[in-house]
Design a protein around this motif. Structure first.
Motif, PDB file in Angstrom:
ATOM      1  N   MET A 144       0.837  -1.192   0.000  1.00 11.55           N
ATOM      2  CA  MET A 144       0.000   0.000   0.000  1.00 11.55           C
ATOM      3  C   MET A 144       0.875   1.246   0.000  1.00 11.55           C
ATOM      4  O   MET A 144       0.598   2.203  -0.729  1.00 11.55           O
ATOM      5  CB  MET A 144      -0.893  -0.020   1.236  1.00 11.55           C
ATOM      6  N   ASN A 152       2.225   1.646  -3.400  1.00 15.07           N
ATOM      7  CA  ASN A 152       1.144   2.033  -4.288  1.00 15.07           C
ATOM      8  C   ASN A 152       0.837   3.526  -4.153  1.00 15.07           C
ATOM      9  O   ASN A 152       0.651   4.235  -5.141  1.00 15.07           O
ATOM     10  CB  ASN A 152      -0.086   1.203  -3.927  1.00 15.07           C
ATOM     11  N   GLN A 153       0.820   3.991  -2.919  1.00 12.47           N
ATOM     12  CA  GLN A 153       0.520   5.405  -2.676  1.00 12.47           C
ATOM     13  C   GLN A 153       1.608   6.296  -3.256  1.00 12.47           C
ATOM     14  O   GLN A 153       1.326   7.301  -3.912  1.00 12.47           O
ATOM     15  CB  GLN A 153       0.376   5.655  -1.169  1.00 12.47           C
ATOM     16  N   ALA A 204       1.254   6.369  -6.999  1.00 13.52           N
ATOM     17  CA  ALA A 204       0.115   7.173  -7.454  1.00 13.52           C
ATOM     18  C   ALA A 204       0.441   8.661  -7.333  1.00 13.52           C
ATOM     19  O   ALA A 204       0.126   9.458  -8.224  1.00 13.52           O
ATOM     20  CB  ALA A 204      -1.122   6.825  -6.640  1.00 13.52           C
ATOM     21  N   GLN A 205       1.083   9.032  -6.226  1.00  9.34           N
ATOM     22  CA  GLN A 205       1.445  10.442  -6.036  1.00  9.34           C
ATOM     23  C   GLN A 205       2.408  10.895  -7.120  1.00  9.34           C
ATOM     24  O   GLN A 205       2.267  11.970  -7.690  1.00  9.34           O
ATOM     25  CB  GLN A 205       2.086  10.639  -4.665  1.00  9.34           C
ATOM     26  N   ALA A 237       0.673  11.323 -10.398  1.00 12.21           N
ATOM     27  CA  ALA A 237      -0.152  12.528 -10.423  1.00 12.21           C
ATOM     28  C   ALA A 237       0.718  13.772 -10.622  1.00 12.21           C
ATOM     29  O   ALA A 237       0.375  14.670 -11.397  1.00 12.21           O
ATOM     30  CB  ALA A 237      -0.947  12.634  -9.126  1.00 12.21           C
ATOM     31  N   LEU A 238       1.857  13.815  -9.933  1.00 12.03           N
ATOM     32  CA  LEU A 238       2.726  14.984 -10.044  1.00 12.03           C
ATOM     33  C   LEU A 238       3.397  15.053 -11.412  1.00 12.03           C
ATOM     34  O   LEU A 238       3.560  16.132 -11.987  1.00 12.03           O
ATOM     35  CB  LEU A 238       3.782  14.969  -8.927  1.00 12.03           C
ATOM     36  N   LEU A 239       3.761  13.885 -11.953  1.00 17.54           N
ATOM     37  CA  LEU A 239       4.367  13.867 -13.287  1.00 17.54           C
ATOM     38  C   LEU A 239       3.364  14.319 -14.338  1.00 17.54           C
ATOM     39  O   LEU A 239       3.717  15.018 -15.289  1.00 17.54           O
ATOM     40  CB  LEU A 239       4.879  12.461 -13.610  1.00 17.54           C
ATOM     41  N   GLU A 240       2.103  13.925 -14.158  1.00 18.52           N
ATOM     42  CA  GLU A 240       1.066  14.314 -15.108  1.00 18.52           C
ATOM     43  C   GLU A 240       0.951  15.835 -15.179  1.00 18.52           C
ATOM     44  O   GLU A 240       0.819  16.413 -16.257  1.00 18.52           O
ATOM     45  CB  GLU A 240      -0.274  13.712 -14.680  1.00 18.52           C
ATOM     46  N   VAL A 241       1.028  16.479 -14.003  1.00 13.50           N
ATOM     47  CA  VAL A 241       0.967  17.937 -13.973  1.00 13.50           C
ATOM     48  C   VAL A 241       2.107  18.525 -14.796  1.00 13.50           C
ATOM     49  O   VAL A 241       1.919  19.459 -15.579  1.00 13.50           O
ATOM     50  CB  VAL A 241       1.050  18.451 -12.520  1.00 13.50           C
ATOM     51  N   GLU A 242       3.309  17.946 -14.639  1.00  8.66           N
ATOM     52  CA  GLU A 242       4.457  18.470 -15.378  1.00  8.66           C
ATOM     53  C   GLU A 242       4.319  18.246 -16.872  1.00  8.66           C
ATOM     54  O   GLU A 242       4.640  19.117 -17.674  1.00  8.66           O
ATOM     55  CB  GLU A 242       5.745  17.823 -14.869  1.00  8.66           C
ATOM     56  N   LEU A 288       1.526  18.008 -18.575  1.00  4.32           N
ATOM     57  CA  LEU A 288       0.521  18.952 -19.081  1.00  4.32           C
ATOM     58  C   LEU A 288       1.113  20.346 -19.218  1.00  4.32           C
ATOM     59  O   LEU A 288       0.837  21.066 -20.190  1.00  4.32           O
ATOM     60  CB  LEU A 288      -0.695  18.995 -18.145  1.00  4.32           C
ATOM     61  N   ARG A 289       1.949  20.726 -18.247  1.00  6.98           N
ATOM     62  CA  ARG A 289       2.560  22.055 -18.291  1.00  6.98           C
ATOM     63  C   ARG A 289       3.469  22.189 -19.506  1.00  6.98           C
ATOM     64  O   ARG A 289       3.435  23.188 -20.219  1.00  6.98           O
ATOM     65  CB  ARG A 289       3.340  22.298 -16.995  1.00  6.98           C
TER      66      ARG A 289
END
Lengths: 123, 252
Positions: free
Chosen positions: A98, A101-102, A105-106, A109-114, A116-117
């Motif tokens: 777990m 996994n956490q 996931a974090q 999520a943070l890489l996705e923001v980068e 998109l930027r």
């Protein structure tokens, strides 16, 4: 080695059950449904219970040292001990999984923001 | 929206010397989030740039899309992970951005963004590492009139547990309205419980020598929707929080 015929019924059942359990776990490992490292505790359990079932003197001395009048009960005690041990081990594995996994996931999520930027910058 | 005044921060240019990142954890808060973000965009702080990041905890009502459309930076967790993980993710984001201060403002509109300036001011004047906004601190009996008896009793019990574990009085241990210095935020980034993290975080912070100050702030009741915590969950919450807080005290 004690002849199988000399076993009490409960001990015979225990040996058979151990055989089935060992075969099941082995087959699951073979099919890749259980990792080798998680099968070890099961094989240790099976081995210990089989030995106690076959070596009656050992079972008896275990029983008497625990103050158990009916030696086959000691088999159940040993079984419960191993099962609890395995369950605690599972709780630890679950917690570790777990946590990983956490973190994963974090990070996603943070890489996705980068990403998109960067995409917005490129546009 | 405001959110990202700091995106084109080039040093020396207008150089607002400090960066404060507001972390807004949100789970299915479509009806409340726009109001919160609008209020946050109006927050102005001296010598401090304010950035807002919404952490969407796997909402299914389009909270993330709405926040994005409003021009806010949104970190989308891939599935529902709990408030603690949302806040921690937001803190990780803030630290990556180089934040000097991190503030948590819940996405349900309970916290009043206008009070952030007060949190920051107290953080500076008291040289604290963390300032917690309490809805009770100004009231002597802990605000029984604004809640049910059971909740009030639970709140008092948690306050007592925290007092025993930290030697410090807190009136609103479950408040999520907090400001962290970068140093304190690093602890949160490193270890923070996934669910109901507020109480044990107080214990963890005090135990590690961080100065935590509590001040009275204005808070609102929820405008839309229900709190995420029902009756049975509250009991679980209560027991789990006490256990975690005690363990936090002796954590290896």
């Amino acid at each position: 080695m004690i002849a199988l015929a000399g076993l009490q019924r409960i001990e015979l059942i225990a040996v058979l059950a151990c055989g089935v359990l060992a075969a099941t776990v082995f087959e699951l490992v073979r099919r890749g449904k259980i990792k080798e490292k998680y099968s070890l505790l099961w094989f240790l359990t099976v081995a210990s219970l089989s030995i106690l079932s076959l070596k009656r003197e050992w079972l008896h001395s275990l029983a008497s040292s625990f103050g158990i009048y009916y030696p086959p009960s000691a088999l159940f005690l040993a079984l419960i001990f191993f099962v609890i041990f395995i369950l605690i081990h599972f709780s630890m594995v679950l917690t570790k999984l777990m946590n990983q996994n956490q973190k994963l996931a974090q990070r996603v999520a943070l890489l996705e923001v980068e990403v998109l930027r960067e995409q917005n910058k490129a546009r | 929206m405001s959110a990202s005044t700091g995106q084109n921060l080039s040093p020396g240019f207008e150089s607002p010397s400090r960066l404060l990142v507001v972390v807004v954890p949100a789970y299915n808060e479509k009806t409340n989030i726009a109001g919160v973000l609008a209020e946050l965009s109006a927050v102005r702080l001296e010598r401090t740039t304010v950035e807002v990041v919404v952490v969407d905890d796997g909402s299914t009502d389009g909270t993330a899309e709405l926040a994005r459309r409003l021009g806010t930076e949104v970190v989308c967790l891939p599935f529902n992970m709990g408030i603690g993980m949302s806040v921690q993710t937001g803190v990780l984001y803030a630290l990556k951005r180089g934040a000097d201060f991190v503030v948590q403002v819940d996405g349900d509109g309970q916290h009043v963004p206008g009070e952030i300036s007060k949190l920051l001011a107290v953080l500076e004047t008291t040289r604290s590492d963390v300032v917690v906004g309490s809805r009770f601190a100004r009231k002597r009996r802990g605000g029984l009139e604004s809640t049910t008896l059971a909740r009030w009793l639970a709140g008092r019990a948690l306050a007592m547990v925290v007092r025993l574990l930290t030697g410090q009085r807190f009136s609103d241990t479950t408040s999520g309205f907090r400001i962290y210095t970068r140093r304190a935020a690093q602890l949160v980034a490193h270890s923070y419980s996934d669910d109901y993290p507020e109480v044990e975080a107080l214990v963890a912070l005090v135990r590690r020598g961080f100065q935590v100050t509590e001040i009275g702030v204005q808070m609102r009741r929820r405008i839309h929707g229900k709190s995420s915590i029902g009756a049975w969950k509250s009991i679980y919450y209560f027991i789990k929080v006490i256990l975690s807080s005690c363990i936090e005290k002796v954590r290896a």
